[in-house]
Structures are given as structure tokens and as C-alpha cells.
Design a protein around this motif. Structure first.
Motif, PDB file in Angstrom:
ATOM      1  N   ALA A 140      82.076   3.659  78.857  1.00 55.89           N
ATOM      2  CA  ALA A 140      82.827   3.324  77.641  1.00 55.89           C
ATOM      3  C   ALA A 140      82.309   2.065  76.968  1.00 55.89           C
ATOM      4  O   ALA A 140      82.623   1.813  75.798  1.00 55.89           O
ATOM      5  N   TRP A 141      81.492   1.275  77.690  1.00 59.09           N
ATOM      6  CA  TRP A 141      81.098  -0.028  77.141  1.00 59.09           C
ATOM      7  C   TRP A 141      80.214   0.104  75.905  1.00 59.09           C
ATOM      8  O   TRP A 141      80.479  -0.506  74.868  1.00 59.09           O
ATOM      9  N   LEU A 142      79.132   0.892  75.995  1.00 59.25           N
ATOM     10  CA  LEU A 142      78.192   0.956  74.882  1.00 59.25           C
ATOM     11  C   LEU A 142      78.830   1.499  73.604  1.00 59.25           C
ATOM     12  O   LEU A 142      78.651   0.907  72.524  1.00 59.25           O
ATOM     13  N   PRO A 143      79.611   2.586  73.656  1.00 61.27           N
ATOM     14  CA  PRO A 143      80.288   3.025  72.428  1.00 61.27           C
ATOM     15  C   PRO A 143      81.208   1.953  71.851  1.00 61.27           C
ATOM     16  O   PRO A 143      81.315   1.814  70.626  1.00 61.27           O
ATOM     17  N   ALA A 144      81.874   1.191  72.736  1.00 58.90           N
ATOM     18  CA  ALA A 144      82.757   0.123  72.254  1.00 58.90           C
ATOM     19  C   ALA A 144      81.951  -0.948  71.527  1.00 58.90           C
ATOM     20  O   ALA A 144      82.376  -1.453  70.477  1.00 58.90           O
ATOM     21  N   MET A 145      80.769  -1.291  72.051  1.00 57.26           N
ATOM     22  CA  MET A 145      79.935  -2.299  71.410  1.00 57.26           C
ATOM     23  C   MET A 145      79.360  -1.776  70.096  1.00 57.26           C
ATOM     24  O   MET A 145      79.282  -2.500  69.100  1.00 57.26           O
ATOM     25  N   GLN A 146      78.941  -0.517  70.076  1.00 59.07           N
ATOM     26  CA  GLN A 146      78.356   0.050  68.860  1.00 59.07           C
ATOM     27  C   GLN A 146      79.385   0.187  67.746  1.00 59.07           C
ATOM     28  O   GLN A 146      79.022   0.197  66.563  1.00 59.07           O
ATOM     29  N   ALA A 147      80.659   0.268  68.125  1.00 61.37           N
ATOM     30  CA  ALA A 147      81.727   0.393  67.128  1.00 61.37           C
ATOM     31  C   ALA A 147      82.202  -0.958  66.604  1.00 61.37           C
ATOM     32  O   ALA A 147      82.996  -1.005  65.657  1.00 61.37           O
ATOM     33  N   LEU A 148      81.719  -2.047  67.191  1.00 60.85           N
ATOM     34  CA  LEU A 148      82.141  -3.367  66.726  1.00 60.85           C
ATOM     35  C   LEU A 148      81.699  -3.608  65.280  1.00 60.85           C
ATOM     36  O   LEU A 148      80.561  -3.294  64.921  1.00 60.85           O
ATOM     37  N   PRO A 149      82.557  -4.179  64.456  1.00 62.25           N
ATOM     38  CA  PRO A 149      82.107  -4.612  63.126  1.00 62.25           C
ATOM     39  C   PRO A 149      80.977  -5.621  63.275  1.00 62.25           C
ATOM     40  O   PRO A 149      80.947  -6.404  64.235  1.00 62.25           O
ATOM     41  N   ARG A 150      80.036  -5.603  62.367  1.00 62.23           N
ATOM     42  CA  ARG A 150      78.860  -6.473  62.471  1.00 62.23           C
ATOM     43  C   ARG A 150      79.238  -7.945  62.590  1.00 62.23           C
ATOM     44  O   ARG A 150      78.591  -8.711  63.300  1.00 62.23           O
ATOM     45  N   ASP A 151      80.301  -8.335  61.906  1.00 62.36           N
ATOM     46  CA  ASP A 151      80.699  -9.741  61.940  1.00 62.36           C
ATOM     47  C   ASP A 151      81.195 -10.181  63.319  1.00 62.36           C
ATOM     48  O   ASP A 151      81.279 -11.380  63.588  1.00 62.36           O
ATOM     49  N   SER A 152      81.537  -9.234  64.179  1.00 61.58           N
ATOM     50  CA  SER A 152      82.098  -9.584  65.487  1.00 61.58           C
ATOM     51  C   SER A 152      81.094 -10.287  66.394  1.00 61.58           C
ATOM     52  O   SER A 152      81.491 -10.982  67.336  1.00 61.58           O
ATOM     53  N   THR A 153      79.797 -10.089  66.136  1.00 64.71           N
ATOM     54  CA  THR A 153      78.773 -10.768  66.946  1.00 64.71           C
ATOM     55  C   THR A 153      77.743 -11.469  66.058  1.00 64.71           C
ATOM     56  O   THR A 153      76.621 -11.727  66.483  1.00 64.71           O
ATOM     57  N   ARG A 154      78.140 -11.788  64.828  1.00 65.57           N
ATOM     58  CA  ARG A 154      77.206 -12.414  63.878  1.00 65.57           C
ATOM     59  C   ARG A 154      76.712 -13.763  64.390  1.00 65.57           C
ATOM     60  O   ARG A 154      75.511 -14.056  64.355  1.00 65.57           O
ATOM     61  N   HIS A 155      77.631 -14.595  64.882  1.00 68.91           N
ATOM     62  CA  HIS A 155      77.222 -15.916  65.360  1.00 68.91           C
ATOM     63  C   HIS A 155      76.348 -15.808  66.609  1.00 68.91           C
ATOM     64  O   HIS A 155      75.432 -16.608  66.805  1.00 68.91           O
ATOM     65  N   LEU A 156      76.637 -14.817  67.453  1.00 74.48           N
ATOM     66  CA  LEU A 156      75.812 -14.620  68.644  1.00 74.48           C
ATOM     67  C   LEU A 156      74.375 -14.304  68.254  1.00 74.48           C
ATOM     68  O   LEU A 156      73.424 -14.859  68.824  1.00 74.48           O
ATOM     69  N   GLY A 157      74.202 -13.410  67.258  1.00 79.08           N
ATOM     70  CA  GLY A 157      72.855 -13.088  66.796  1.00 79.08           C
ATOM     71  C   GLY A 157      72.129 -14.302  66.255  1.00 79.08           C
ATOM     72  O   GLY A 157      70.954 -14.527  66.559  1.00 79.08           O
ATOM     73  N   GLU A 158      72.823 -15.124  65.467  1.00 74.88           N
ATOM     74  CA  GLU A 158      72.209 -16.335  64.906  1.00 74.88           C
ATOM     75  C   GLU A 158      71.868 -17.326  66.009  1.00 74.88           C
ATOM     76  O   GLU A 158      70.822 -17.989  65.964  1.00 74.88           O
ATOM     77  N   LEU A 159      72.754 -17.447  66.992  1.00 74.72           N
ATOM     78  CA  LEU A 159      72.504 -18.375  68.092  1.00 74.72           C
ATOM     79  C   LEU A 159      71.261 -17.962  68.873  1.00 74.72           C
ATOM     80  O   LEU A 159      70.400 -18.801  69.181  1.00 74.72           O
ATOM     81  N   LEU A 160      71.142 -16.674  69.175  1.00 75.11           N
ATOM     82  CA  LEU A 160      70.001 -16.194  69.959  1.00 75.11           C
ATOM     83  C   LEU A 160      68.688 -16.366  69.206  1.00 75.11           C
ATOM     84  O   LEU A 160      67.629 -16.547  69.823  1.00 75.11           O
ATOM     85  N   ARG A 161      68.724 -16.302  67.870  1.00 76.96           N
ATOM     86  CA  ARG A 161      67.499 -16.493  67.083  1.00 76.96           C
ATOM     87  C   ARG A 161      66.888 -17.861  67.306  1.00 76.96           C
ATOM     88  O   ARG A 161      65.674 -18.033  67.182  1.00 76.96           O
ATOM     89  N   GLY A 162      67.701 -18.842  67.625  1.00 77.45           N
ATOM     90  CA  GLY A 162      67.185 -20.191  67.843  1.00 77.45           C
ATOM     91  C   GLY A 162      67.021 -20.546  69.301  1.00 77.45           C
ATOM     92  O   GLY A 162      66.962 -21.725  69.646  1.00 77.45           O
ATOM     93  N   MET A 163      66.954 -19.522  70.163  1.00 76.08           N
ATOM     94  CA  MET A 163      66.876 -19.761  71.603  1.00 76.08           C
ATOM     95  C   MET A 163      65.699 -19.025  72.227  1.00 76.08           C
ATOM     96  O   MET A 163      65.138 -18.104  71.636  1.00 76.08           O
TER      97      MET A 163
END
Length: 362
Positions: free
Chosen positions: A27-50
């Protein structure tokens, strides 16, 4: 025992450690794929600088989960060569709360409820018991004589957790509560033989945290394992008729019908001061996963991204070095702020990190 250093330890970067950022259940992957993009926006930006600086590669049937291994190393409790299931969490608590700095062996004991099914028992989240202090102390007093016959002394710590002192805990590996919650307890008891392999090869039960594939690695043949099995049988009989459970039943509360042992081991010395790693460990994702609540899991990711992760991103933008560890049920990946060259910075603007792709590697 050497005296603690009087000089203050060096400070490490702020460290956000996220357990259950990925889960083994289908159930995990479908739950993650259904997340609105904004739900992990900061995580994506953080990883770009790491950049990734460490990978803890393990198996989903190890007794100590990845987030506990990472935290154990950060706190000086997990040295190279420490056996699986022997991070001395209880011994650390004994040193802190009981001021016991001797070379004794300790364990955590958690009063709990085993939900009895037709074929096996499942461990219910101990927090669901809502144990009061007076209830917990009454249970400890009733159970103490049985433990004392095996050279084990119980110490009250908090309603949901006690400390147990006994030599048999020195070399007895035990499974973390985070491994067994919502699962068949037989697969994780010390001395389990073949049960884990059977559980995993059958694949994950619907909606539960249970990895597929793999084989049992933590078979334990020891006097300690046999003693624990006997004590759990005795406590189940004792608690079945204990008046406290009658009172709880009248209040429509779950009975306390067993206990879980974890955090075993001994501290040969106080953890070295070393580096003062500022570790924050949010539990929202873990709690949602334990309860098989993927709507709550999605909400927890949104809250985490808007809260702790956004805060870490702000510090990174201000030029601070920060650290992030993403943990699954098998592995943990640690990232730190990097200072990329101009070409890499320009490239990152067009190739942002995709958090779900990063998380799938855990």
C-alpha cells in the motif's frame, strides 16, 4: 571507568532522522504516488542541495531497524561489530534515570496487549492501553517475584516502559518494538526458528507491515531465550486472572496480557562524548504506518514537509550545513548539505530531485 570529559563536545550539523519514510507493504507506493506534489516539495528542494554521505544497508528482518541503527551510532551506542538486536538502549536509560554506571546488563520491558487470532498473536500498540501510573506499578509488583526467581530485577520507569536488570540480557538479542507492532509476535521472539522465514516467504499480509523474501537470520539458542519464553507464558497466566484487567474490562479498555522485551545489552563504559549530534526523530509516519492508516500517512508527510523539512531547508538556504536521514524498513540513506560548483547548481534547476524515486531505494 574513565571520567567523562569536562570539555564540551563539538557540535554536528542539525540532523533530521525520518523513520518509515518508506515501507515494505504494497500500500505504500500507491499512497506516495497519490500525494499532492506540494506534500514533498520542500523535501525535493532540500535533496537538490545535498549529497549522500552514508548508506546503512540491511534487511527487513533484522532485529534493529535502520532508524535505530543510525540513532545508535549517533549517540555512541552502536560500535562496529555490535550484534544485531543488542543496541543497549535500556542500559543508557539506567545510566540516565537510575544513575547506574556499572557494567550491568539491562532490558526494556513494555507491558502490552497481544491480540489473539486463530493462528497467532499480534502485538497491539502499547500506547492504546493508556496505562495509568498506578496500574503500571501494580502490574510490576505482581510480576516482580516471577522475574526475581531468574535473577531479574524490575525498575519502574514510566507507565509504558520498565527497566529490567539481569545478566541474561547481556548477550540476548531482541527485536525492537518498531519491528513487531502489528505483526505476528512469534516471528520476533528470541529463539524464533523458521517462523520469520515462513512469514516473509509468504509475502506481506494485506495492509500490514511485513516484508516478503529473505530468510531467518536471528535464530537464537540460549538459556536467555528459553527463560524469556517461560516468563511470557507465566505472565500470560498471571495476567489472565489479575483483578486489574477486570477493572479495565469494566471500563472497556484492552487488558494487559503480556510484555515485550527489547533494548537489551550492556554499556562497558559511558558513550564517548565525541560529537554532539543534534538528532530530531519525528514519529508521525511511523505511527500512521503501524495503524495501517495511509490517509494519516499522507497527512503526516504533508505536515513533515511543511514543518521540520521546511525548517531544515531554510537553514540550508542560509548557508548552514544540515543532515537528513531517510529510513525504510531495510536501509537508511544519510545526506548532508553540499557546496556544488556553478555547473551543478544550474543543472539542478532543471533536474529536481524526485522524492518518491529516492525513497523507493530504501
Amino acid at each position: 571507568m574513565p571520567a567523562p570529559s569536562s570539555s564540551p563536545p563539538a557540535c554536528a550539523p542539525p540532523h533530521l532522522l525520518i523513520p518509515f519514510a518508506a515501507c515494505s507493504t504494497e500500500a505504500w507506493l500507491p499512497a506516495m504516488q497519490a500525494l499532492p506534489r506540494d506534500s514533498t516539495r520542500h523535501l525535493g528542494e532540500l535533496l537538490r542541495g545535498m549529497k549522500q554521505v552514508h548508506a546503512d544497508m540491511g534487511e527487513a528482518y533484522s532485529l534493529s531497524p535502520p532508524h535505530e541503527r543510525v540513532l545508535g551510532r549517533a549517540q555512541g551506542l552502536l560500535a562496529a561489530g555490535t550484534p544485531d538486536g543488542l543496541i543497549a538502549w535500556a542500559a543508557r536509560d539506567a545510566a540516565e534515570h537510575l544513575h547506574d554506571l556499572g557494567n550491568k546488563a539491562w532490558a526494556w520491558i513494555t507491558p502490552c496487549h497481544w491480540a489473539m487470532g486463530r493462528e497467532h498473536a499480534t502485538l497491539t500498540d502499547p500506547a492504546a492501553l493508556a496505562l495509568r501510573e498506578d496500574e503500571s506499578r501494580a502490574l510490576l509488583a505482581a510480576m516482580q517475584p516471577y522475574f526475581e526467581t531468574d535473577g531479574i530485577t524490575l525498575h519502574y520507569l514510566e507507565p509504558e516502559r520498565w527497566l529490567a536488570e539481569g545478566e541474561l540480557f547481556r548477550t540476548l538479542p531482541t527485536a525492537s518494538l518498531d519491528r513487531v507492532l502489528g505483526r505476528n509476535v512469534d516471528a520476533w521472539l528470541p529463539g524464533a526458528k523458521g517462523v520469520v522465514a515462513e512469514e516473509f516467504s509468504a509475502g506481506p499480509p494485506q495492509g500490514k507491515l511485513a516484508p516478503s523474501g529473505g530468510s531467518v537470520l536471528h535464530e537464537v539458542k540460549s538459556v536467555g531465550a528459553k527463560t524469556l519464553r517461560r516468563l511470557q507464558n507465566e505472565m500470560q497466566m498471571l495476567l489472565y486472572t489479575h483483578p486489574l484487567n477486570d477493572e479495565r474490562a469494566a471500563r472497556r479498555q484492552l487488558p494487559v496480557n503480556s510484555f515485550w522485551l527489547s533494548g537489551t545489552g550492556a554499556l562497558p563504559s559511558l558513550p564517548a562524548p565525541g560529537v554532539n549530534d543534534q538528532v530530531s526523530v519525528p514519529r508521525g509516519l511511523a505511527q500512521a504506518a503501524f495503524h495501517d492508516d495511509w490517509a494519516a500517512y499522507a497527512q503526516a508527510w504533508a505536515a513533515l514537509d511543511a514543518g521540520e523539512i521546511a525548517g531544515l531547508l531554510t537553514r540550508q538556504r542560509m548557508g548552514e550545513s544540515v543532515r537528513l536521514t531517510l529510513c525504510g524498513e531495510r536501509s537508511a540513506h544519510t545526506y548532508e548539505s553540499s557546496r556544488p560548483g556553478l555547473l551543478a547548481r544550474i543543472s539542478s534547476l532543471f533536474t529536481p530531485a524526485l522524492p518518491v524515486e529516492v525513497l523507493k531505494q530504501l
